[in-house]
Write an enzyme that holds these catalytic residues in place. Structure first.
Site, PDB file in Angstrom:
ATOM      1  N   GLU A 175      38.397  16.431  14.005  1.00  0.00           N
ATOM      2  CA  GLU A 175      36.950  15.466  14.682  1.00  0.00           C
ATOM      3  C   GLU A 175      35.828  15.930  13.492  1.00  0.00           C
ATOM      4  OE1 GLU A 175      36.599  18.024  18.307  1.00  0.00           O
ATOM      5  OE2 GLU A 175      36.362  19.839  17.340  1.00  0.00           O
ATOM      6  N   LEU A 199      37.058  20.196  20.026  1.00  0.00           N
ATOM      7  CA  LEU A 199      36.866  20.121  21.812  1.00  0.00           C
ATOM      8  C   LEU A 199      37.801  19.098  22.437  1.00  0.00           C
ATOM      9  CD1 LEU A 199      35.287  21.276  23.504  1.00  0.00           C
ATOM     10  CD2 LEU A 199      33.491  19.495  23.111  1.00  0.00           C
TER      11      LEU A 199
END
Length: 276
Positions: A175, A199
């Protein structure tokens, strides 16, 4: 106006103890809620993630989910917030510095509002990024206060004159420093699976639902930095960035080097979700 421990107070009256475990261990969790038109966006999803993180790190929530939701609503009203964010942090509590969990410690809640305008310019014009090795711990799915690697990554981006960092583990994209990442190739949307390495973004989940509703094929599977550089489109998703196109990564244009049509379409649909 802030909420601290168990009451609403002025900022000057928020007195943090040096014995707060959040201060010397980063022993705490947090959430950032987006507020549109005076209302919290996707509140239930944020609270569910907060509850999950608290359970995983074994912090007892100081109030019920319903009570915390009521506190945030009051906080927004007391601050007259129409558009912005609400930050909420819960630490394990105050105790003399020692690694083991202290006995009979009471968790401490801190929450406040910030007026933040939507980043219209970057949503429309896009951003540039660089790649860096992902050196974070292996529980990135937990929204804890231990964010120094993210801070270092974001600063590295700014040092290179770009706005974001694409993180990877041995070439596999995870990410970004403060957002999730998606790419489009041949009208297929790819994003890293929601496991312990990223996340579980609230905006990410909304965008995946929107993609499916537009009959865009979604593949939650790992991909490499090499595949990312060959993508037709790439964009980040997040509570404060919504859906922001990435134009270049490591100086190489993504697709045409301009915001792509699918990214644009998903952002338009995303805006509909809070304009109602």
């Amino acid at each position: 106006m802030y909420f601290f421990k168990n009451k609403f107070v002025n900022k000057k009256d928020v007195l943090l103890s040096p014995d707060d475990r959040g201060y010397y261990f980063g022993d705490g969790i947090y959430e950032v809620f987006r507020v549109y038109n005076g209302k919290i966006y996707e509140q239930a999803a944020h609270m569910q993630r907060l509850q999950r993180t608290a359970s995983e790190v074994r912090i007892e929530l100081p109030f019920t989910i319903e009570k915390m939701g009521h506190i945030l609503t009051q906080l927004i009203e007391k601050n007259g917030l129409n558009e912005g964010t609400v930050y909420m942090q819960i630490t394990r509590g105050e105790a003399p510095r020692a690694h083991p969990f202290p006995a009979q410690v009471e968790p401490i809640l801190l929450a406040y509002c910030t007026e933040v305008r939507r980043p219209i310019a970057t949503i429309h014009n896009g951003i540039n990024a660089i790649t860096l090795e992902d050196i974070r711990w292996l529980r990135c799915d937990l929204k804890t206060l231990n964010l120094l690697p993210n801070v270092m990554a974001k600063q590295a981006a700014l040092d290179h004159g770009v706005q974001e960092v694409v993180l990877h583990r041995n070439g596999t994209v995870t990410e970004c420093s403060a957002s999730n990442l998606m790419m489009i190739k041949d009208r297929v949307l790819y994003t890293h699976p929601a496991n312990h390495l990223i996340l579980h973004g609230i905006t990410r989940a909304v965008v995946l639902r929107l993609a499916l509703s537009q009959e865009i094929t979604v593949k939650e599977e790992p991909f490499t930095t090499e595949q990312l550089l060959l993508a037709d489109e790439a964009f980040i998703t997040g509570t404060t960035v919504e859906n922001t196109p990435i134009l270049q990564i490591d100086g190489k244009a993504i697709g045409t080097g301009a915001p792509g049509p699918i990214t644009r379409s998903l952002q338009s649909e995303f805006e509909r979700t809070f304009a109602q």
